[in-house]
Design a protein around this motif. Structure first.
Motif, PDB file in Angstrom:
ATOM      1  N   TYR A 105       4.560   8.756   2.231  1.00 35.11           N
ATOM      2  CA  TYR A 105       3.728   9.050   1.368  1.00 35.11           C
ATOM      3  C   TYR A 105       4.322   9.744   0.243  1.00 35.11           C
ATOM      4  CZ  TYR A 105       2.682  13.716   3.273  1.00 35.11           C
ATOM      5  OH  TYR A 105       2.612  15.021   3.561  1.00 35.11           O
ATOM      6  N   VAL A 136      -1.067  11.794  -1.779  1.00 30.64           N
ATOM      7  CA  VAL A 136      -1.835  12.861  -1.563  1.00 30.64           C
ATOM      8  C   VAL A 136      -2.117  13.717  -3.034  1.00 30.64           C
ATOM      9  CG1 VAL A 136      -2.181  15.201  -0.682  1.00 30.64           C
ATOM     10  CG2 VAL A 136      -1.613  13.469   0.551  1.00 30.64           C
ATOM     11  N   PRO A 194       0.611   5.231   0.031  1.00 31.60           N
ATOM     12  CA  PRO A 194      -0.290   6.435   0.433  1.00 31.60           C
ATOM     13  C   PRO A 194       0.134   7.379  -0.514  1.00 31.60           C
ATOM     14  CG  PRO A 194       0.743   5.486   2.494  1.00 31.60           C
ATOM     15  CD  PRO A 194       1.516   4.967   1.215  1.00 31.60           C
ATOM     16  N   LEU A 232      -3.526   4.326  -2.317  1.00 33.62           N
ATOM     17  CA  LEU A 232      -4.445   4.557  -1.438  1.00 33.62           C
ATOM     18  C   LEU A 232      -4.240   6.120  -0.964  1.00 33.62           C
ATOM     19  CD1 LEU A 232      -4.737   1.428   0.823  1.00 33.62           C
ATOM     20  CD2 LEU A 232      -5.807   2.019  -1.265  1.00 33.62           C
ATOM     21  N   ARG A 233      -5.391   6.723  -0.659  1.00 33.37           N
ATOM     22  CA  ARG A 233      -5.441   7.913  -0.077  1.00 33.37           C
ATOM     23  C   ARG A 233      -4.462   8.187   1.133  1.00 33.37           C
ATOM     24  NH1 ARG A 233      -7.027  12.021  -4.028  1.00 33.37           N
ATOM     25  NH2 ARG A 233      -8.717  11.123  -5.107  1.00 33.37           N
ATOM     26  N   HIS A 234      -3.795   9.124   1.410  1.00 37.93           N
ATOM     27  CA  HIS A 234      -3.042   9.159   2.533  1.00 37.93           C
ATOM     28  C   HIS A 234      -3.921   9.452   4.073  1.00 37.93           C
ATOM     29  CE1 HIS A 234      -0.555  11.944   5.300  1.00 37.93           C
ATOM     30  NE2 HIS A 234       0.226  10.864   5.306  1.00 37.93           N
ATOM     31  N   ARG A 235      -3.711   8.653   4.915  1.00 34.85           N
ATOM     32  CA  ARG A 235      -4.458   8.743   6.124  1.00 34.85           C
ATOM     33  C   ARG A 235      -3.614   8.970   7.424  1.00 34.85           C
ATOM     34  NH1 ARG A 235      -6.452   2.454   4.749  1.00 34.85           N
ATOM     35  NH2 ARG A 235      -4.448   2.702   4.373  1.00 34.85           N
ATOM     36  N   GLY A 236      -2.764   9.726   7.307  1.00 31.67           N
ATOM     37  CA  GLY A 236      -1.705  10.147   8.395  1.00 31.67           C
ATOM     38  C   GLY A 236      -0.537   9.234   8.237  1.00 31.67           C
ATOM     39  N   GLU A 237      -0.157   8.357   7.309  1.00 39.75           N
ATOM     40  CA  GLU A 237       0.987   7.613   7.407  1.00 39.75           C
ATOM     41  C   GLU A 237       2.230   8.574   7.189  1.00 39.75           C
ATOM     42  OE1 GLU A 237      -2.061   5.056   5.278  1.00 39.75           O
ATOM     43  OE2 GLU A 237      -1.182   7.047   5.256  1.00 39.75           O
ATOM     44  N   GLU A 297       0.860  -1.266  -0.050  1.00 38.62           N
ATOM     45  CA  GLU A 297       0.190  -0.219  -0.028  1.00 38.62           C
ATOM     46  C   GLU A 297       0.922   1.239   0.173  1.00 38.62           C
ATOM     47  OE1 GLU A 297      -2.438  -0.556   3.209  1.00 38.62           O
ATOM     48  OE2 GLU A 297      -3.778  -1.945   2.460  1.00 38.62           O
TER      49      GLU A 297
END
Length: 273
Positions: free
Chosen positions: A133, A96, A94, A125-130, A92
């Motif tokens: 990225y 933006v 991430p 995948l859309r960035h979710r705070g990782e 995966e």
């Protein structure tokens, strides 16, 4: 009416005709002409044209090298520049997308990303705070870091010139750790580098890497530069051997061998037939 008066009248009429077309219409016309010309270019010509004049430190034309990191870091066993597998078996990545892109431009980028799904275990995948990225932005030119940096890392896809499916996938593959095809350790069996046709300053862009090649050499790879890359006055710098007529530098997207290479590097075993 004397000759001078007629000439002045003609200039006024020409000026009126030119100004009858709004600036944005003239700009759109110029863009369509440039876009049409770019569709005839190989992938190298477009990337190098877009990156011409960039103030960034670019290795091999489009690999971004920050001052704190060398372009060879991914080949150093002390570092891992590859994106890790998740517990679900997918890799995966991430990302933006900058709001500089309009709806259609965002869809172009997403479509290029979708080209990895279904054929590899790579998932954007859309960035979710990782912490790590990709930040995809419209900077000056088309370029990317080499491999995973472990934090926010820039992928530049300047609008509109870099928003071609092949160029987008080319830069994403750099971000995943892939070098250009012509720098493979075994390249001398498949292409001849015409050093006399290259300015000495650009010799570094043809340096062979100590690579794990994973697959046979692929002339149709989206990572293969065109025949005139860095050539003096568009002279041929890369010649396929033994058949010099083999086309190289396609810009459509990943080849079947590119896909196989991704699956081998990232151990997507269920996708390898």
């Amino acid at each position: 009416m004397d000759l001078q008066a007629r000439a002045l009248l003609l200039l006024l009429l020409l000026s009126a005709v030119c100004n009858a077309y709004p600036t944005d219409v003239r700009n759109q016309t110029n863009y369509r002409i440039k876009q049409k010309n770019s569709e005839k270019e190989d992938i190298t010509t477009t990337i190098l044209r877009m990156n011409n004049g960039s103030a960034d430190m670019l290795f091999e034309g489009d690999v971004f090298v920050p001052r704190s990191r060398t372009a060879k870091k991914c080949l150093d066993p002390r570092y891992s520049c590859f994106w890790p597998k998740s517990s679900n078996g997918n890799v995966e990545i991430p990302f933006v997308l900058s709001d500089e892109y309009d709806h259609n431009e965002k869809n172009q980028i997403l479509k290029a990303m979708k080209g990895f799904e279904g054929r590899t275990c790579i998932r954007f995948l859309r960035h979710r705070g990782e912490r790590a990225y990709l930040s995809i932005e419209s900077k000056f030119g088309c370029f990317s870091l080499m491999g995973r940096s472990g934090e926010r890392q820039l992928v530049s896809l300047q609008r509109p010139g870099c928003l071609n499916n092949g160029i987008i996938q080319h830069e994403l593959l750099h971000a995943m750790g892939f070098y250009h095809e012509h720098t493979r350790s075994d390249r001398d069996k498949y292409v001849k580098i015409n050093w006399d046709n290259i300015q000495e300053y650009y010799y570094k862009n043809f340096q062979k890497m100590d690579t794990d090649n994973l697959t046979p050499y692929d002339y149709s790879s989206v990572m293969q530069y065109g025949k005139t890359a860095f050539g003096k006055n568009r002279a041929e710098s890369i010649t396929p051997i033994p058949d010099p007529n083999v086309p190289i530098g396609q810009r459509e997207g990943m080849s079947d061998t590119d896909i196989l290479r991704v699956n081998k590097l990232y151990k997507c075993w269920s996708y390898i037939g």
